[in-house]
Motif scaffolding. Structure first.
Motif, PDB file in Angstrom:
ATOM      1  N   GLU A  44      77.184  45.803  90.595  1.00  0.00           N
ATOM      2  CA  GLU A  44      77.824  44.508  91.042  1.00  0.00           C
ATOM      3  C   GLU A  44      79.199  44.378  89.840  1.00  0.00           C
ATOM      4  O   GLU A  44      78.827  44.051  88.736  1.00  0.00           O
ATOM      5  N   LYS A  45      80.411  44.293  90.280  1.00  0.00           N
ATOM      6  CA  LYS A  45      81.496  43.954  89.460  1.00  0.00           C
ATOM      7  C   LYS A  45      81.953  42.573  89.623  1.00  0.00           C
ATOM      8  O   LYS A  45      81.939  41.863  90.735  1.00  0.00           O
TER       9      LYS A  45
ATOM     10  N   GLY B  12      81.416  42.012  95.246  1.00  0.00           N
ATOM     11  CA  GLY B  12      80.262  42.238  96.358  1.00  0.00           C
ATOM     12  C   GLY B  12      80.138  43.670  96.887  1.00  0.00           C
ATOM     13  O   GLY B  12      80.640  44.351  96.039  1.00  0.00           O
ATOM     14  N   SER B  13      79.376  43.852  97.763  1.00  0.00           N
ATOM     15  CA  SER B  13      78.873  45.254  98.414  1.00  0.00           C
ATOM     16  C   SER B  13      80.247  45.750  98.840  1.00  0.00           C
ATOM     17  O   SER B  13      80.213  47.118  98.847  1.00  0.00           O
ATOM     18  N   GLU B  14      81.248  45.181  99.254  1.00  0.00           N
ATOM     19  CA  GLU B  14      82.372  45.860  99.813  1.00  0.00           C
ATOM     20  C   GLU B  14      83.391  46.333  98.731  1.00  0.00           C
ATOM     21  O   GLU B  14      84.250  46.893  98.924  1.00  0.00           O
ATOM     22  N   GLY B  15      83.126  45.731  97.450  1.00  0.00           N
ATOM     23  CA  GLY B  15      83.851  46.110  96.318  1.00  0.00           C
ATOM     24  C   GLY B  15      85.523  45.559  96.315  1.00  0.00           C
ATOM     25  O   GLY B  15      86.325  45.886  95.798  1.00  0.00           O
TER      26      GLY B  15
ATOM     27  N   ILE C  45      90.266  40.850  93.449  1.00  0.00           N
ATOM     28  CA  ILE C  45      89.410  41.922  92.827  1.00  0.00           C
ATOM     29  C   ILE C  45      89.324  42.995  93.676  1.00  0.00           C
ATOM     30  O   ILE C  45      89.090  43.047  94.744  1.00  0.00           O
ATOM     31  N   SER C  46      89.379  44.386  93.207  1.00  0.00           N
ATOM     32  CA  SER C  46      89.369  45.674  93.888  1.00  0.00           C
ATOM     33  C   SER C  46      88.651  46.703  93.096  1.00  0.00           C
ATOM     34  O   SER C  46      89.195  46.947  91.779  1.00  0.00           O
TER      35      SER C  46
END
Length: 296
Positions: free
Chosen positions: A162-163, A178-181, A190-191
């Protein structure tokens, strides 16, 4: 004795010669899964010689990884190791991709001399492949109202972790990709590209946004300082008052009454009073004398 002499002669080709005609960086560090490009500079006299890149701390026993006399790939960015010679710049470069922590160690740039009585000219560099996080720029700055971007780099083993982007001093401020990045609101985006970098963009900066932040992947963190400069002011130019007309008369302002000036004025008043009294007395004396003479 003859054996010792023969042994000495056999070692002469491998004794380093000064000066060194090949130079490179002393050390290179890279996150696991990342890439490095190492420049190897050489003397102009080696322009037509074969260059090579090998792994090992001794040139006699290093493992060759790339040579300029071998067929080069048309897509070096995807090759594990590639080498490119540029005689005009008197330099050849070596690129290594998708590095693993186990590939840390000593490497060398070499120029093949093809002479059994003289060792190849080489230069050593130490490659460190580490796992963890880093940032391209530990300090970013932007004007109030503008945007800034932070590149947070992570090693391969944190690809699925997780970032997060956090304000230093409190985990409650963390924003997760999140899980979608990805994550986005009115002030932060955030990407995560899932290849080693997640990007944080701070939008519409305000002065209160200045401070220390943390890029986080799994249990790894790296600090980033954000500076915000005030927006450039747009105040109207100050104009000078119009010059006075020629008919106007300007008198200087009255001087303020101070303790010293008041004492001076009081002294003058007292002097005038004494002089007036004396003149009055003299006048009365003269008048009294005239009346006395008339009375006789």
């Amino acid at each position: 004795m003859p054996r010792l002499f023969i042994l000495t002669l056999s070692l002469l080709p491998w004794i380093p010669v000064v000066p060194c005609w090949v130079t490179t960086q002393n050390e290179v560090s890279v996150l696991e899964g990342g890439s490095i490009t190492v420049p190897c500079r050489y003397d102009p006299k080696y322009a037509n010689h074969v260059k090579y890149w090998c792994r090992g701390s001794m040139r006699e026993f290093c493992t060759s990884l790339a040579r300029t006399d071998e067929t080069s790939s048309t897509n070096p960015s995807k090759d594990k190791v590639s080498i490119f010679d540029d005689p005009a710049q008197e330099m050849f470069t070596v690129t290594m991709n998708n590095l693993k922590e186990t590939e840390s160690g000593w490497y060398l740039c070499g120029v093949e001399l093809g002479n059994g009585w003289k060792a190849d000219d080489v230069a050593y560099t130490k490659v460190k492949v580490i796992h963890g996080m880093s940032v391209e720029n530990g300090m970013v700055s932007g004007e109030e109202g503008s945007s800034v971007t932070v590149q947070c780099l992570y090693s391969e083993r944190f690809r699925e972790s997780e970032k997060k982007w956090c304000r230093s001093g409190g985990w409650s401020s963390c924003l997760s990709a999140g899980s979608e990045g990805s994550y986005e609101d009115t002030s932060v985006a955030i990407s995560d590209d899932r290849t080693g970098t997640f990007t944080v963009t701070l939008k519409k900066l305000q002065m209160r946004d200045a401070g220390w932040y943390l890029c986080s992947a799994g249990q790894q963190q790296v600090a980033v300082q954000v500076q915000v400069t005030p927006r450039a002011s747009t105040t109207e130019p100050v104009t000078s008052p119009p010059p006075p007309s020629q008919s106007a008369v300007y008198l200087p302002p009255p001087k303020p009454i101070t303790k010293e000036s008041w004492s001076s004025h009081r002294y003058m008043l007292e002097s005038v009073a004494v002089c007036s009294s004396l003149l009055l007395l003299v006048g009365l004396a003269v008048l009294a004398r005239k009346l006395w003479i008339l009375h006789r």
